[in-house]
Write a protein that holds these residues in place. Structure first.
Motif, PDB file in Angstrom:
ATOM      1  N   VAL A  89      97.455  21.750 -11.838  1.00 30.20           N
ATOM      2  CA  VAL A  89      96.101  21.699 -12.390  1.00 30.20           C
ATOM      3  C   VAL A  89      95.200  22.237 -11.289  1.00 30.20           C
ATOM      4  O   VAL A  89      94.971  21.571 -10.277  1.00 30.20           O
ATOM      5  CB  VAL A  89      95.685  20.263 -12.773  1.00 30.20           C
ATOM      6  N   THR A  90      94.694  23.437 -11.440  1.00 30.86           N
ATOM      7  CA  THR A  90      94.023  24.131 -10.337  1.00 30.86           C
ATOM      8  C   THR A  90      92.791  23.404  -9.823  1.00 30.86           C
ATOM      9  O   THR A  90      92.609  23.249  -8.615  1.00 30.86           O
ATOM     10  CB  THR A  90      93.641  25.561 -10.766  1.00 30.86           C
ATOM     11  N   LYS A  91      91.938  22.942 -10.725  1.00 30.47           N
ATOM     12  CA  LYS A  91      90.700  22.287 -10.297  1.00 30.47           C
ATOM     13  C   LYS A  91      90.992  20.835  -9.931  1.00 30.47           C
ATOM     14  O   LYS A  91      91.452  20.058 -10.767  1.00 30.47           O
ATOM     15  CB  LYS A  91      89.651  22.379 -11.389  1.00 30.47           C
ATOM     16  N   ARG A  92      90.684  20.472  -8.712  1.00 30.19           N
ATOM     17  CA  ARG A  92      91.052  19.144  -8.228  1.00 30.19           C
ATOM     18  C   ARG A  92      90.421  18.002  -9.029  1.00 30.19           C
ATOM     19  O   ARG A  92      91.119  17.030  -9.331  1.00 30.19           O
ATOM     20  CB  ARG A  92      90.704  19.012  -6.739  1.00 30.19           C
ATOM     21  N   PRO A  93      89.141  18.044  -9.355  1.00 30.78           N
ATOM     22  CA  PRO A  93      88.585  16.939 -10.148  1.00 30.78           C
ATOM     23  C   PRO A  93      89.355  16.712 -11.452  1.00 30.78           C
ATOM     24  O   PRO A  93      89.614  15.566 -11.830  1.00 30.78           O
ATOM     25  CB  PRO A  93      87.144  17.385 -10.421  1.00 30.78           C
ATOM     26  N   GLU A  94      89.747  17.790 -12.113  1.00 37.48           N
ATOM     27  CA  GLU A  94      90.511  17.660 -13.354  1.00 37.48           C
ATOM     28  C   GLU A  94      91.907  17.115 -13.080  1.00 37.48           C
ATOM     29  O   GLU A  94      92.433  16.307 -13.853  1.00 37.48           O
ATOM     30  CB  GLU A  94      90.607  19.016 -14.064  1.00 37.48           C
ATOM     31  N   ALA A  95      92.494  17.560 -11.986  1.00 39.71           N
ATOM     32  CA  ALA A  95      93.838  17.086 -11.628  1.00 39.71           C
ATOM     33  C   ALA A  95      93.835  15.590 -11.363  1.00 39.71           C
ATOM     34  O   ALA A  95      94.723  14.851 -11.805  1.00 39.71           O
ATOM     35  CB  ALA A  95      94.339  17.842 -10.395  1.00 39.71           C
ATOM     36  N   GLN A 151     108.380  20.784  -0.393  1.00 33.65           N
ATOM     37  CA  GLN A 151     109.740  20.246  -0.229  1.00 33.65           C
ATOM     38  C   GLN A 151     109.694  18.794   0.229  1.00 33.65           C
ATOM     39  O   GLN A 151     110.485  17.962  -0.234  1.00 33.65           O
ATOM     40  CB  GLN A 151     110.503  21.094   0.794  1.00 33.65           C
ATOM     41  N   THR A 152     108.770  18.497   1.131  1.00 31.40           N
ATOM     42  CA  THR A 152     108.640  17.123   1.630  1.00 31.40           C
ATOM     43  C   THR A 152     108.245  16.168   0.514  1.00 31.40           C
ATOM     44  O   THR A 152     108.845  15.099   0.346  1.00 31.40           O
ATOM     45  CB  THR A 152     107.592  17.061   2.756  1.00 31.40           C
ATOM     46  N   VAL A 153     107.244  16.548  -0.268  1.00 29.22           N
ATOM     47  CA  VAL A 153     106.792  15.694  -1.367  1.00 29.22           C
ATOM     48  C   VAL A 153     107.899  15.520  -2.405  1.00 29.22           C
ATOM     49  O   VAL A 153     108.127  14.414  -2.911  1.00 29.22           O
ATOM     50  CB  VAL A 153     105.521  16.279  -2.017  1.00 29.22           C
ATOM     51  N   ALA A 154     108.614  16.608  -2.705  1.00 30.03           N
ATOM     52  CA  ALA A 154     109.684  16.538  -3.701  1.00 30.03           C
ATOM     53  C   ALA A 154     110.792  15.583  -3.279  1.00 30.03           C
ATOM     54  O   ALA A 154     111.488  15.008  -4.126  1.00 30.03           O
ATOM     55  CB  ALA A 154     110.256  17.937  -3.949  1.00 30.03           C
ATOM     56  N   LYS A 155     110.950  15.402  -1.974  1.00 25.34           N
ATOM     57  CA  LYS A 155     111.980  14.495  -1.460  1.00 25.34           C
ATOM     58  C   LYS A 155     111.663  13.044  -1.795  1.00 25.34           C
ATOM     59  O   LYS A 155     112.568  12.226  -1.970  1.00 25.34           O
ATOM     60  CB  LYS A 155     112.087  14.686   0.058  1.00 25.34           C
ATOM     61  N   TRP A 156     110.375  12.720  -1.929  1.00 30.86           N
ATOM     62  CA  TRP A 156     109.969  11.330  -2.091  1.00 30.86           C
ATOM     63  C   TRP A 156     109.414  10.995  -3.470  1.00 30.86           C
ATOM     64  O   TRP A 156     109.564   9.863  -3.944  1.00 30.86           O
ATOM     65  CB  TRP A 156     108.896  10.976  -1.056  1.00 30.86           C
ATOM     66  N   ALA A 157     108.731  11.943  -4.098  1.00 34.55           N
ATOM     67  CA  ALA A 157     107.933  11.630  -5.289  1.00 34.55           C
ATOM     68  C   ALA A 157     108.750  11.646  -6.575  1.00 34.55           C
ATOM     69  O   ALA A 157     109.663  12.466  -6.739  1.00 34.55           O
ATOM     70  CB  ALA A 157     106.767  12.609  -5.404  1.00 34.55           C
ATOM     71  N   ASN A 158     108.396  10.770  -7.490  1.00 41.59           N
ATOM     72  CA  ASN A 158     108.947  10.804  -8.842  1.00 41.59           C
ATOM     73  C   ASN A 158     108.218  11.819  -9.693  1.00 41.59           C
ATOM     74  O   ASN A 158     108.770  12.343 -10.674  1.00 41.59           O
ATOM     75  CB  ASN A 158     108.818   9.426  -9.502  1.00 41.59           C
ATOM     76  N   GLU A 159     106.980  12.095  -9.334  1.00 45.51           N
ATOM     77  CA  GLU A 159     106.149  13.033 -10.096  1.00 45.51           C
ATOM     78  C   GLU A 159     105.192  13.720  -9.141  1.00 45.51           C
ATOM     79  O   GLU A 159     104.680  13.101  -8.201  1.00 45.51           O
ATOM     80  CB  GLU A 159     105.378  12.273 -11.180  1.00 45.51           C
ATOM     81  N   ILE A 160     104.949  15.017  -9.356  1.00 45.42           N
ATOM     82  CA  ILE A 160     104.100  15.797  -8.462  1.00 45.42           C
ATOM     83  C   ILE A 160     103.042  16.537  -9.268  1.00 45.42           C
ATOM     84  O   ILE A 160     103.340  17.155 -10.289  1.00 45.42           O
ATOM     85  CB  ILE A 160     104.929  16.830  -7.660  1.00 45.42           C
ATOM     86  N   ILE A 161     101.808  16.479  -8.781  1.00 47.67           N
ATOM     87  CA  ILE A 161     100.722  17.295  -9.328  1.00 47.67           C
ATOM     88  C   ILE A 161     100.214  18.178  -8.192  1.00 47.67           C
ATOM     89  O   ILE A 161      99.792  17.676  -7.142  1.00 47.67           O
ATOM     90  CB  ILE A 161      99.566  16.433  -9.874  1.00 47.67           C
ATOM     91  N   VAL A 162     100.267  19.490  -8.388  1.00 51.20           N
ATOM     92  CA  VAL A 162      99.803  20.433  -7.368  1.00 51.20           C
ATOM     93  C   VAL A 162      98.440  20.955  -7.783  1.00 51.20           C
ATOM     94  O   VAL A 162      98.246  21.384  -8.927  1.00 51.20           O
ATOM     95  CB  VAL A 162     100.788  21.599  -7.184  1.00 51.20           C
ATOM     96  N   THR A 163      97.496  20.917  -6.847  1.00 48.44           N
ATOM     97  CA  THR A 163      96.115  21.292  -7.163  1.00 48.44           C
ATOM     98  C   THR A 163      95.479  21.975  -5.959  1.00 48.44           C
ATOM     99  O   THR A 163      96.176  22.397  -5.033  1.00 48.44           O
ATOM    100  CB  THR A 163      95.317  20.038  -7.593  1.00 48.44           C
ATOM    101  N   SER A 164      94.149  22.071  -5.965  1.00 52.08           N
ATOM    102  CA  SER A 164      93.434  22.716  -4.860  1.00 52.08           C
ATOM    103  C   SER A 164      93.063  21.706  -3.788  1.00 52.08           C
ATOM    104  O   SER A 164      92.918  20.519  -4.055  1.00 52.08           O
ATOM    105  CB  SER A 164      92.153  23.390  -5.378  1.00 52.08           C
ATOM    106  N   ASP A 165      92.890  22.211  -2.567  1.00 55.11           N
ATOM    107  CA  ASP A 165      92.341  21.424  -1.468  1.00 55.11           C
ATOM    108  C   ASP A 165      91.025  22.098  -1.096  1.00 55.11           C
ATOM    109  O   ASP A 165      90.053  22.001  -1.832  1.00 55.11           O
ATOM    110  CB  ASP A 165      93.347  21.398  -0.312  1.00 55.11           C
ATOM    111  N   ASN A 166      90.979  22.829  -0.007  1.00 54.02           N
ATOM    112  CA  ASN A 166      89.828  23.676   0.320  1.00 54.02           C
ATOM    113  C   ASN A 166      90.302  25.127   0.288  1.00 54.02           C
ATOM    114  O   ASN A 166      90.820  25.631   1.289  1.00 54.02           O
ATOM    115  CB  ASN A 166      89.274  23.354   1.720  1.00 54.02           C
TER     116      ASN A 166
END
Length: 312
Positions: free
Chosen positions: A257-263, A217-232
């Motif tokens: 994009v699940t795999k972070r390097p690809e994202a 929700q926080t990111v959606a408030k600011w970003a024009n575009e969002i990519i959700v991926t993995s962290d740890n």
């Protein structure tokens, strides 16, 4: 220069005392982070502090503390380990934190504002606040005027690490809580008005699940575009973590994009004119932790390799 990597903010009591003894000989002072985990688990037992800085307080570590009240109480244990004359410095902008701390300790005081223009690293509000608290602590503890040669300062690895590329900027930051993401996104908007903001982020596994949709929700408030991926992802299914995250984002506002390097590579490929790309969550880390195994990976290294390829 890193001498030892504890793998955590504060090592255990015995090891901490051992390292202070070994590396503290012929040294005048020691600066350390007093994490809520370390305080509750008595890793810092018997250490008396001459000063403290409390920079912010927002939702984090609830997988361990369960509630915000318990988390706050854990952090407040530090007050019991302050010397009689010690103060707790809080950024002047942290009004609620200052008010709540003032109720439990008369040692609480606001850090003075540093006037005038600062180097670009301190253009973000939270970095400026950090500098103000650090300067106030130096002057209070050592009774000397803090240096104002700010140009010689450089950010810690992965904290607002920024690189330029054509009309774009790529930022790597450790932000991994709703409040931290709000701060970094707000800072980017203030520092780069009129730029398109693309944010790539994920959430760590085996940690507080309730903050995942809040981060979205926080990111959606600011970003024009969002990519959700993995962290740890740790022991969790990374796709389930992403499902938890995107519950806080309208479907049309993100891609996954699940795999972070690809994202990250996909984020590089479609950079737009005057775009800020924020890679959030990993910061200085040089691995992705999956099922107990650290797989080598670094957002910063990915940025540097991308720029090396493009600038040739």
């Amino acid at each position: 220069k890193t001498i030892l990597d504890f793998g955590m903010n504060s090592p255990g009591l015995i090891y901490l005392r051992k390292y202070i003894f070994i590396y503290g000989q012929k040294k005048d002072f020691c600066v350390m982070e007093a994490s809520s985990h370390a305080l509750v688990q008595n890793r810092l037992y018997g250490i008396c502090f001459d000063g403290a800085g409390w920079l912010s307080f927002s939702q984090d570590h609830l997988d361990y503390h369960q509630t915000m009240n318990a988390y706050f109480d854990a952090k407040c244990l530090l007050i019991q380990q302050l010397n009689e004359e010690a103060k707790i410095f809080v950024p002047h902008e942290q009004v609620d934190l200052y008010s709540n701390l003032k109720k439990v300790s008369k040692k609480t005081t606001e850090a003075p504002v540093i006037p005038g223009k600062l180097p670009v690293f301190f253009s973000t509000r939270f970095n400026r606040n950090n500098l103000e608290v650090a300067s106030a602590m130096v002057e209070d503890v050592f009774k000397v005027k803090a240096s104002q040669d700010y140009e010689k300062l450089s950010p810690p690895d992965g904290r607002f690490f920024i690189r330029a590329f054509k009309s774009n900027y790529i930022v790597v930051d450790f932000a991994h809580t709703p409040d931290a993401l709000d701060n970094i996104c707000r800072a980017i908007h203030e520092a780069f008005p009129g730029y398109y903001l693309k944010v790539l982020f994920g959430c760590g596994g085996d940690r507080d699940r309730s903050k995942r949709p809040l981060m979205a929700q926080t990111v959606a408030k600011w970003a024009n575009e969002i990519i959700v991926t993995s962290d740890n992802p740790r022991s969790e299914d990374p796709d389930q973590i992403i499902d938890d995250i995107v519950a806080g984002i309208p479907a049309y506002q993100y891609r996954r994009v699940t795999k972070r390097p690809e994202a990250v590579q996909s984020a590089f490929e479609d950079l737009k004119e005057k775009e800020i790309l924020l890679l959030a969550g990993k910061g200085h880390e040089d691995y992705i932790l999956i099922q107990g195994i650290k797989h080598p990976y670094s957002d910063i290294q990915e940025v540097e390799m991308f720029l090396a390829r493009k600038i040739k």
